[in-house]
Scaffold this motif. Structure first.
Motif, mmCIF file in Angstrom:
data_model
loop_
_atom_site.group_PDB
_atom_site.id
_atom_site.type_symbol
_atom_site.label_atom_id
_atom_site.label_comp_id
_atom_site.label_asym_id
_atom_site.label_seq_id
_atom_site.Cartn_x
_atom_site.Cartn_y
_atom_site.Cartn_z
ATOM 1 N N THR A 168 0.819 -1.222 0.000
ATOM 2 C CA THR A 168 0.000 0.000 0.000
ATOM 3 C C THR A 168 0.848 1.267 0.000
ATOM 4 O O THR A 168 0.300 2.372 0.018
ATOM 5 C CB THR A 168 -0.931 0.031 1.227
ATOM 6 O OG1 THR A 168 -0.133 0.056 2.423
ATOM 7 C CG2 THR A 168 -1.840 -1.195 1.257
ATOM 8 N N LYS A 169 2.160 1.120 -0.018
ATOM 9 C CA LYS A 169 3.040 2.289 0.036
ATOM 10 C C LYS A 169 3.003 3.075 -1.269
ATOM 11 O O LYS A 169 2.874 2.508 -2.352
ATOM 12 C CB LYS A 169 4.487 1.872 0.341
ATOM 13 C CG LYS A 169 4.692 1.272 1.722
ATOM 14 C CD LYS A 169 4.471 2.299 2.798
ATOM 15 C CE LYS A 169 4.739 1.733 4.179
ATOM 16 N NZ LYS A 169 4.482 2.715 5.243
ATOM 17 N N ARG A 170 3.114 4.391 -1.139
ATOM 18 C CA ARG A 170 3.089 5.296 -2.280
ATOM 19 C C ARG A 170 4.266 6.256 -2.212
ATOM 20 O O ARG A 170 4.833 6.476 -1.131
ATOM 21 C CB ARG A 170 1.771 6.083 -2.285
ATOM 22 C CG ARG A 170 0.529 5.212 -2.470
ATOM 23 C CD ARG A 170 0.508 4.596 -3.863
ATOM 24 N NE ARG A 170 -0.624 3.676 -4.035
ATOM 25 C CZ ARG A 170 -0.554 2.366 -3.902
ATOM 26 N NH1 ARG A 170 0.601 1.800 -3.578
ATOM 27 N NH2 ARG A 170 -1.610 1.616 -4.109
ATOM 28 N N PRO A 171 4.648 6.856 -3.341
ATOM 29 C CA PRO A 171 5.755 7.821 -3.332
ATOM 30 C C PRO A 171 5.550 8.897 -2.273
ATOM 31 O O PRO A 171 4.452 9.430 -2.112
ATOM 32 C CB PRO A 171 5.709 8.413 -4.746
ATOM 33 C CG PRO A 171 5.170 7.295 -5.578
ATOM 34 C CD PRO A 171 4.136 6.623 -4.707
ATOM 35 N N GLY A 172 6.619 9.168 -1.539
ATOM 36 C CA GLY A 172 6.563 10.147 -0.457
ATOM 37 C C GLY A 172 6.364 9.523 0.907
ATOM 38 O O GLY A 172 6.594 10.179 1.930
#
Length: 198
Positions: A162-166
């Motif tokens: 579920t990780k996203r850029p930033g």
């Protein structure tokens, strides 16, 4: 000591100052007060445990060095109990002592992470690294971080899917590299002192 193989995807139930309470089922089965559980790769001490939940006090040092301070109630967390001597070592030896926080640049499956400069010397191709408690293999060291490949199972069973850029992730480099560096530094210093005496 941990292996970096996540046992359970839990959630932060609540936070009251430094007291964090987590929802979990598997890791609380045989846990008791005083035991350790890794949360996103950070080793915490169980101070209360009950049906479907457990609590830990997170000290300022841990809040400063990890992403735990950013957690909000309902956020998922990677959970792992310490390895037992009879267990298989499926990942690599992980202390649960987070070295620093990195920033996610590209999401899985081709995960790219920006890491603090002091950690870069410990990151090598095909070497082990822990990201939010997950034992992973470095694909490529970069000038400002590294890449790892995330398989579908890891994406499904951990927070990495579920990780996203930033987003920020906890990093622990291979402790063997740190010990080797320390020993070599001491060895070089001893040699220099020996040459001065000569």
């Amino acid at each position: 000591m941990f292996t970096g193989i996540i046992e359970e995807l839990g959630r932060l139930r609540s936070r009251d100052g430094h007291r964090f309470t987590f929802e979990a089922t598997q890791v609380v089965e045989d846990s008791k007060v005083g035991d350790s559980i890794a949360v996103n790769g950070c080793c915490l001490t169980v101070v209360d445990v009950g049906a479907g939940e457990w609590a830990a006090d997170v000290v300022d040092e841990s809040l400063a060095r990890t992403n735990l301070g950013e957690l909000k109630p309902g956020d998922p967390v990677n959970l792992e109990r310490p390895v037992r001597l009879a267990d298989r070592l499926g990942g690599h030896l992980v202390q649960g002592h987070v070295d620093a926080v990195g920033e996610l640049v590209s999401p899985p499956p081709d995960l790219r992470i920006r890491a603090p400069k002091p950690l870069l010397r410990y990151i090598v191709e095909k070497g082990s690294i822990t990201v939010d408690g997950c034992s992973l293999t470095v694909v490529e060291p970069l000038d400002d971080g590294f890449t790892v490949a995330i398989v579908p199972h890891t994406m499904q069973m951990t927070t990495l899917g579920t990780k996203r850029p930033g987003d920020y992730v906890n990093l622990e480099v291979d402790m063997l590299a740190k010990y080797a560096e320390r020993l070599l530094t001491a060895y070089r210093t001893d040699d220099e002192h020996e040459e001065e005496r000569d």
